[in-house]
Scaffold this active site. Structure first.
Site, PDB file in Angstrom:
ATOM      1  CE1 TYR A 243      -0.208   2.652  13.455  1.00 50.93           C
ATOM      2  CE2 TYR A 243      -2.175   3.810  12.729  1.00 50.93           C
ATOM      3  CZ  TYR A 243      -0.917   3.292  12.465  1.00 50.93           C
ATOM      4  OH  TYR A 243      -0.383   3.406  11.204  1.00 50.93           O
TER       5      TYR A 243
ATOM      6  CD1 TRP B 264       2.089  11.490   9.820  1.00 55.35           C
ATOM      7  CD2 TRP B 264       2.300  12.989   8.184  1.00 55.35           C
ATOM      8  NE1 TRP B 264       1.717  10.888   8.639  1.00 55.35           N
ATOM      9  CE2 TRP B 264       1.824  11.778   7.629  1.00 55.35           C
ATOM     10  CE3 TRP B 264       2.489  14.082   7.315  1.00 55.35           C
ATOM     11  CZ2 TRP B 264       1.557  11.625   6.255  1.00 55.35           C
ATOM     12  CZ3 TRP B 264       2.227  13.917   5.960  1.00 55.35           C
ATOM     13  CH2 TRP B 264       1.767  12.719   5.451  1.00 55.35           C
TER      14      TRP B 264
ATOM     15  CG  HIS C 169      -1.369   9.152   3.660  1.00 55.49           C
ATOM     16  ND1 HIS C 169      -1.513   7.798   3.882  1.00 55.49           N
ATOM     17  CD2 HIS C 169      -1.033   9.692   4.860  1.00 55.49           C
ATOM     18  CE1 HIS C 169      -1.261   7.529   5.163  1.00 55.49           C
ATOM     19  NE2 HIS C 169      -0.970   8.660   5.782  1.00 55.49           N
TER      20      HIS C 169
ATOM     21  CG  ASN D 130      -4.466   7.571   5.497  1.00 49.84           C
ATOM     22  OD1 ASN D 130      -4.651   6.391   5.742  1.00 49.84           O
ATOM     23  ND2 ASN D 130      -3.863   8.401   6.342  1.00 49.84           N
ATOM     24  CD  GLU D 131      -5.258   7.736   9.804  1.00 51.65           C
ATOM     25  OE1 GLU D 131      -4.728   8.788  10.194  1.00 51.65           O
ATOM     26  OE2 GLU D 131      -4.922   6.610  10.237  1.00 51.65           O
TER      27      GLU D 131
ATOM     28  CD1 TRP E 255       3.010   3.353  10.356  1.00 48.60           C
ATOM     29  CD2 TRP E 255       2.115   3.478   8.299  1.00 48.60           C
ATOM     30  NE1 TRP E 255       3.413   4.527   9.803  1.00 48.60           N
ATOM     31  CE2 TRP E 255       2.903   4.639   8.544  1.00 48.60           C
ATOM     32  CE3 TRP E 255       1.472   3.344   7.058  1.00 48.60           C
ATOM     33  CZ2 TRP E 255       3.039   5.655   7.585  1.00 48.60           C
ATOM     34  CZ3 TRP E 255       1.613   4.350   6.130  1.00 48.60           C
ATOM     35  CH2 TRP E 255       2.393   5.488   6.398  1.00 48.60           C
TER      36      TRP E 255
ATOM     37  CG  ASN F 286      -5.494   3.565   8.486  1.00 47.94           C
ATOM     38  OD1 ASN F 286      -5.577   2.582   7.741  1.00 47.94           O
ATOM     39  ND2 ASN F 286      -5.094   4.747   8.053  1.00 47.94           N
TER      40      ASN F 286
ATOM     41  CD  GLU G 263      -1.905   4.057   8.131  1.00 50.62           C
ATOM     42  OE1 GLU G 263      -1.707   4.472   9.292  1.00 50.62           O
ATOM     43  OE2 GLU G 263      -2.054   4.830   7.163  1.00 50.62           O
TER      44      GLU G 263
ATOM     45  NE  ARG H 143      -3.311   2.610   2.582  1.00 48.57           N
ATOM     46  CZ  ARG H 143      -3.366   3.436   3.641  1.00 48.57           C
ATOM     47  NH1 ARG H 143      -2.862   3.071   4.797  1.00 48.57           N
ATOM     48  NH2 ARG H 143      -3.960   4.606   3.538  1.00 48.57           N
TER      49      ARG H 143
HETATM   50  C1  GBH Z   1      -1.662   7.145  10.901  1.00 45.49           C
HETATM   51  O1  GBH Z   1      -2.336   8.125  11.622  1.00 45.49           O
HETATM   52  C2  GBH Z   1      -1.222   7.749   9.611  1.00 45.49           C
HETATM   53  O2  GBH Z   1      -2.082   7.370   8.554  1.00 45.49           O
HETATM   54  C3  GBH Z   1       0.200   7.468   9.253  1.00 45.49           C
HETATM   55  O3  GBH Z   1       0.585   8.333   8.227  1.00 45.49           O
HETATM   56  C4  GBH Z   1       1.049   7.598  10.495  1.00 45.49           C
HETATM   57  O4  GBH Z   1       2.414   7.494  10.203  1.00 45.49           O
HETATM   58  C5  GBH Z   1       0.633   6.514  11.447  1.00 45.49           C
HETATM   59  O5  GBH Z   1      -0.720   6.620  11.745  1.00 45.49           O
HETATM   60  C6  GBH Z   1       1.373   6.494  12.766  1.00 45.49           C
HETATM   61  O6  GBH Z   1       1.014   7.574  13.568  1.00 45.49           O
HETATM   62  O7  GBH Z   1      -1.822  12.407  21.574  1.00 45.49           O
HETATM   63  O8  GBH Z   1      -2.279  14.263  20.130  1.00 45.49           O
HETATM   64  O9  GBH Z   1      -0.179  13.142  19.962  1.00 45.49           O
HETATM   65  C7  GBH Z   1      -2.737   7.768  12.896  1.00 45.49           C
HETATM   66  C8  GBH Z   1      -3.280   8.967  13.575  1.00 45.49           C
HETATM   67  C9  GBH Z   1      -1.908  10.514  14.666  1.00 45.49           C
HETATM   68  C10 GBH Z   1      -3.514   9.223  15.894  1.00 45.49           C
HETATM   69  C11 GBH Z   1      -1.213  10.887  15.945  1.00 45.49           C
HETATM   70  C12 GBH Z   1      -2.833   9.636  17.176  1.00 45.49           C
HETATM   71  C13 GBH Z   1      -1.437  11.297  18.242  1.00 45.49           C
HETATM   72  C14 GBH Z   1      -2.369  11.928  19.191  1.00 45.49           C
HETATM   73  N1  GBH Z   1      -2.582   9.251  14.800  1.00 45.49           N
HETATM   74  N2  GBH Z   1      -2.167  10.906  17.026  1.00 45.49           N
HETATM   75  S1  GBH Z   1      -1.620  13.009  20.301  1.00 45.49           S
END
Ligand code: GBH
Length: 484
Positions: free
Chosen positions: A315, A441, A124, A170-171, A433, A313, A383, A78
């Site tokens: 986590y 980011w 994305h 994406n998201e 991922w 996605n 992801e 992907r």
């Molecule tokens: C994904 O976003 C993305 O699609 C990908 O590009 C990215 O590399 C991957 O996850 C890993 O992060 O407590 O305010 O710091 C996931 C979205 C972004 C959700 C970061 C949690 C942190 C919250 N995530 N966020 S904070």
């Protein structure tokens, strides 16, 4: 291997990346700027001083990265296309950039030659800066959806003979909330900013969300009307979403808060896209008319657009605790707080290398099952992954030993199997991922999500132990015997 750990042989699996996080070469071969180029330069403190100018230099080293995929035995890959490489200014009457198209053509050709199935994400988070300048990007619902449709059509035309798996966006939640409410992602607008990108966080995220919903809808309709018959592929959208449990499981208001939290994160997009109906009730109730309405014409398009699959996605998970006070105009979660501990002080899961990510495989299973029951479409996990505790700052020699990540993968695959066999959910694929450590980011190059270690000075790639484990895990579950 017990019966419920099996996965069908046609279960799709591989690794994922995104253009701005790996490509670099931001001013090569006619690429136009994106909002992320601008964002990183505007106020470098927001990204820990990092930017995507070089990143993993995948633009030049792409063949090495495909070699990794081959070595890891991936069935699928992907990746995302950078809109401003294809159409440098982004708009529907702007010229195409053949050099950018050629880059993705050779990437796709090479994947196909290797027997790796391409999964192409159109967007994305890297909107062409040209569209941001011209009309405010995602804040212009009418214009942005037409420009996105044209961009999607170009990709279907140029890549669709070989690409059969499409992810439109994406998201969109992250693009809307991080881009227009908290301002931690491009274009960095927020009510709390005092300078140039001060925005109105009480309305803008909801407008940007609608623009993306309609963009998805238009791309799906374009595919279904003009490409599907010939190309015979499938098209979906990737939504982020944590699973939420009540903070106090004896309080019905916390149960409601958990449900509302998921509606604000997932239902916002999934209601129109998969259920073909208006936003969730609880959103309308809290946000009123700040949440833009769909017109009759828009509802007709929503009704027409058949989306094939739900890209998930996932986590981590959290607890939701209801609030008694009235919500602020800038609250985007629902009227609640989210916490990593419940009322008894129990942590939601084991700590990883990032404070927001705790490993909660049991809740992943609940999440998969909930999403399948609500939206009824096959799920591809587009992801899933983590950085290991302490990995930020490790040397290569230390980081390649990553038992935490191996356990994370294994336990999340168990959750998928349980959701399939015990809860009867339809789950058809999994993408870890990420293929390699990359630009995380606004967190810069600190967090390492890769199954491959990236040395950002030499750009050398070194496989971590988890990279080859995934193939073994799938082989076992799919009943495949690997050559020694
Ligand atoms: C994904 O976003 C993305 O699609 C990908 O590009 C990215 O590399 C991957 O996850 C890993 O992060 O407590 O305010 O710091 C996931 C979205 C972004 C959700 C970061 C949690 C942190 C919250 N995530 N966020 S904070």
């Amino acid at each position: 291997m017990n019966k419920t750990s099996f996965l069908p042989v046609d279960f799709e699996w591989g690794f994922a990346t995104a253009a701005y996080q790996i490509e670099g070469a931001v001013d090569i071969d006619g690429r136009g700027e994106s909002i992320w180029d601008t964002f990183c330069r505007l106020e470098p403190t927001r990204t820990n001083g990092a930017n995507g100018d070089v990143a993993c230099d995948h633009y030049h080293l792409w063949e090495k990265d495909l070699d990794l995929l081959t070595r890891y035995g991936a069935k699928a890959y992907r990746f995302s296309v950078s809109w401003s490489r294809i159409i440098p200014f982004g708009g529907r009457n702007d010229p195409l950039n053949e050099a950018g198209i050629a880059f993705y053509n050779q990437l796709i050709d090479s994947l196909v030659m290797r027997g790796i199935t391409p999964w192409l994400t159109l967007y994305h988070w890297d909107l062409p800066q040209g569209l941001q300048n011209r009309y405010g990007g995602w804040l212009n619902v009418e214009e942005s959806q037409l420009d996105f449709e044209r961009y999607a059509r170009v990709c279907f035309e140029r890549f669709g003979d070989r690409v059969k798996n499409w992810i439109t966006l994406n998201e969109p939640w992250i693009q809307s909330i991080y881009g227009y409410s908290t301002g931690v992602n491009a274009p960095g607008r927020s009510s709390t900013n005092e300078q140039s990108e001060a925005g109105d966080s009480s309305t803008e995220p909801w407008i940007a969300g609608k623009a993306q919903i309609m963009s998805h809808i238009r791309a799906v309709i374009a595919y279904n009307r003009d490409f599907r018959r010939q190309q015979d592929g499938q098209i979906g959208i990737s939504l982020n979403g944590d699973y939420y449990e009540p903070w106090d499981s004896s309080d019905s208001l916390d149960w409601e808060a958990a449900e509302w939290r998921m509606e604000f994160q997932i239902g916002w997009f999934a209601n129109p896209v998969f259920l073909k109906k208006d936003y969730p009730e609880c959103m309308r109730r809290q946000l009123g008319l700040r949440l833009p309405q769909f017109t009759h014409e828009e509802l007709a398009l929503i009704e027409e657009a058949e989306t094939d699959f739900y890209g998930m996605n996932y986590y981590t998970s959290q607890f939701a605790r209801h609030r008694n006070a009235k919500p602020l105009d800038t609250d985007f979660r629902g009227n609640l707080d989210e916490l990593q501990c419940n009322r008894e002080g129990k942590q939601v899961g084991e700590e990883s290398g990032l404070y927001w990510l705790r490993s909660c495989p049991e809740l992943f299973r609940k999440h998969l099952t909930r999403v399948y029951r609500l939206y009824g479409k096959p799920i591809y996990v587009t992801e899933n992954g983590c950085p290991c505790p302490g990995e930020d700052g490790m040397t290569c020699a230390e980081a390649v030993n990553d038992p935490y990540r191996i356990r994370y993968f294994e336990s999340h695959l168990d959750a998928i199997c349980k959701s399939i066999h015990e809860d009867e959910a339809s789950i058809k694929g999994y993408f870890a991922w990420a293929l390699l450590d990359n630009l995380e980011w606004s967190d810069g190059y600190g967090p390492r999500f890769g199954v491959t270690f990236t040395n950002y000075e030499t750009l050398e790639r070194t496989p971590k132990q988890s990279a080859l484990m995934l193939r073994q895990m799938f082989a076992e579950r799919q009943g495949i015997i690997l050559a020694a």
